[in-house]
Design an enzyme around this catalytic site. Sequence first.
Site, PDB file in Angstrom:
ATOM      1  N   CYS A  17       0.822  -1.216   0.000  1.00 47.63           N
ATOM      2  CA  CYS A  17       0.000   0.000   0.000  1.00 47.63           C
ATOM      3  C   CYS A  17       0.853   1.263   0.000  1.00 47.63           C
ATOM      4  CB  CYS A  17      -0.949   0.010   1.191  1.00 47.63           C
ATOM      5  SG  CYS A  17      -0.098   0.093   2.773  1.00 47.63           S
ATOM      6  N   CYS A  68      -2.373  -2.786   8.736  1.00 45.33           N
ATOM      7  CA  CYS A  68      -2.120  -1.405   9.188  1.00 45.33           C
ATOM      8  C   CYS A  68      -1.635  -1.428  10.642  1.00 45.33           C
ATOM      9  CB  CYS A  68      -3.381  -0.563   9.063  1.00 45.33           C
ATOM     10  SG  CYS A  68      -4.247  -0.788   7.493  1.00 45.33           S
TER      11      CYS A  68
HETATM   12 FE1  FES Z   1      -1.637  -0.026   4.268  1.00 44.96          FE
HETATM   13 FE2  FES Z   1      -3.421   0.877   5.939  1.00 44.96          FE
HETATM   14  S1  FES Z   1      -3.742   0.364   3.854  1.00 44.96           S
HETATM   15  S2  FES Z   1      -1.289   0.721   6.247  1.00 44.96           S
END
Ligand code: FES
Length: 127
Positions: free
Chosen positions: A35, A104
């Site tokens: 991400c 996360c």
């Molecule tokens: Fe990667 Fe939240 S989507 S840290």
Amino acid sequence: MALYSETVMDHFRNPRNVGVIEDADGVGEAGNAVCGDIMKIYLKIEDSTVADVRFETFGCGSAIASSSMATELIKGRHLSEVLTLTNKAVAEALDGLPAHKLHCSVLAEEAIRAAVQDYYDRQKLSE
Ligand code: FES
């Protein structure tokens, strides 16, 4: 059921301990390659205890909420306890995260461990 708990929304909207400690005793960073989110943790240590902690997170709402909660969980704690903090404990304290957002909370665990390791490394260098 709402995707995010009230606790997650609260910590996302009003994150605790945001910022930088200029003269930090330990700094740790963690990132997720998929991400692209990055979390940085700053620690001030006194008597092997977290006297102060701040974070900077460039990431999603769950990452911000996880950072905020994790800093609250380790504040005032002995480093031996800090090292036992798991992402699961962070997610539980947030009253849960959606499965695809659990990574996360992993950033918080990793960044805190890296900051403690940095503190120990600096201690060794100054011996
Ligand atoms: Fe990667 Fe939240 S989507 S840290």
